[in-house]
Design an enzyme around this catalytic site. Structure first.
Site, short mmCIF file in Angstrom:
data_model
loop_
_atom_site.label_atom_id
_atom_site.label_comp_id
_atom_site.label_asym_id
_atom_site.label_seq_id
_atom_site.Cartn_x
_atom_site.Cartn_y
_atom_site.Cartn_z
N GLY A 191 0.26 -5.05 0.71
CA GLY A 191 -0.92 -5.17 -0.16
C GLY A 191 -0.62 -5.88 -1.47
N ALA A 204 0.85 -1.18 0.00
CA ALA A 204 0.00 0.00 0.00
C ALA A 204 0.89 1.24 0.00
CB ALA A 204 -0.89 -0.01 1.23
N GLU A 245 -0.80 -9.43 -0.67
CA GLU A 245 -2.21 -9.79 -0.43
C GLU A 245 -2.98 -9.96 -1.75
OE1 GLU A 245 -2.85 -6.50 2.26
OE2 GLU A 245 -3.27 -7.91 3.89
N GLU A 254 3.76 -5.12 7.46
CA GLU A 254 2.96 -4.07 8.08
C GLU A 254 3.36 -3.75 9.52
OE1 GLU A 254 1.84 -6.26 5.95
OE2 GLU A 254 0.47 -5.26 4.56
#
Ligand code: COA
Length: 258
Positions: free
Chosen positions: A109, A64, A112, A132
């Protein structure tokens, strides 16, 4: 679209996250564009497999967008997580098969998104992590849910609690990727796999995908009942008749259902 490119090569579609200057960092615009494009692709009968990849040589996606998240408050963070989930859910549930072509970093992300794809092929230089906790947050694009289902709770906890990167071979050993190939061969390997899947009975493949996915959410008895129902549905198709008659006549089948 500005940040996500879609190339249609029926029966395949190649979707590329296109922000190489920041290692394809995933800001909200990337997710919003992916959602629009995935919905469009899902409506296309001629597309059977979607290959998801990142632009440039270094990254699938390095997570992200930290430059965006640093300014977000709690509601903004939750909204971001919701966007990640909606994108991942589309990839996971669409009737087409999805393949992540991971040619570099797949972090946060980015990792993911690969977890939401049906299959993952990695180049030798690929690196995976859910880092994270090194930023004071948790994986929230489905990482705490999907990673443990794929590689087991103990291994997922170690990766998520440490944030450590693993290389492609380790990802293969853990069952995180299906295959590791040289960087120069990554897209060809994905295309070859996609072509093979696309040559099979398309509706049957999508029924199998649905049956496997639902097995993760429902108990075994109901999963078995659903499997029986989906087989019944498969028996109602042209492709079932064609596939079996072609086998008995020793000729190649001509599939049409999707
Ligand atoms: N969000 C925003 N920008 C990012 C980014 C991210 N997740 N990951 C990389 N970038 C940007 C860098 O800020 C840098 O921008 P700049 O050239 O304007 O300074 C550019 O992409 C290149 O990254 P850089 O760090 O210089 O490359 P590197 O080869 O030294 O390191 C990584 C590569 C992937 C190890 C490193 O960029 C990194 O750790 N990124 C963050 C990974 C992460 O924590 N992701 C999870 C987010 S929840």
């Amino acid at each position: 679209m500005e940040l996500v490119k879609l190339q249609l090569e029926a029966p395949l579609a190649v979707m590329t996250i296109d922000r190489p200057d920041c290692l394809n960092a995933l800001n909200s615009q990337v997710y919003e564009e992916m959602i629009v494009l995935l919905r469009q692709v899902e409506a296309m009968d001629e597309i059977r497999v979607v290959i998801l990849t990142g632009a440039g040589e270094k990254a699938f996606a390095a997570g992200a967008d930290i430059a965006q998240m640093v300014h977000q408050d709690a509601l903004g963070g939750r909204h971001m997580s919701d966007l990640c989930h909606r994108t991942a859910d589309l990839l996971e549930n669409m009737r087409q098969v999805t393949i992540a072509a991971v040619g570099g970093y797949a972090l946060g992300g980015g990792c993911e998104l690969t977890l939401a794809c049906d299959l993952r092929l990695a180049s030798e230089n690929a690196r995976f992590a859910l880092p994270e906790v090194t930023l004071g947050i948790i994986p929230a694009g489905g990482g705490t849910q999907r990673l443990s289902r794929l590689i087991g709770v103990g291994r997922a906890k170690e990766l998520i609690f440490t944030g450590d990167q693993i290389d492609a071979q380790e990802a293969y050993r853990l069952g995180l990727v299906n295959r590791v190939v040289p960087r120069a061969e990554l897209m060809d390997a994905c295309r070859a796999l996609a072509e093979k899947i696309a040559s099979r009975a398309g509706y049957a493949v999508s029924l199998a995908k649905s049956a496997i996915n639902s097995s993760l959410d429902i108990d075994r008895k109901n999963g078995a009942e659903r499997e029986k129902d989906l087989l019944g549905l498969a028996f109602a198709t042209h492709d079932k008749q064609e596939g079996m008659e072609a086998f008995l006549a020793r000729r190649a089948p001509k599939f049409q259902d999707f």
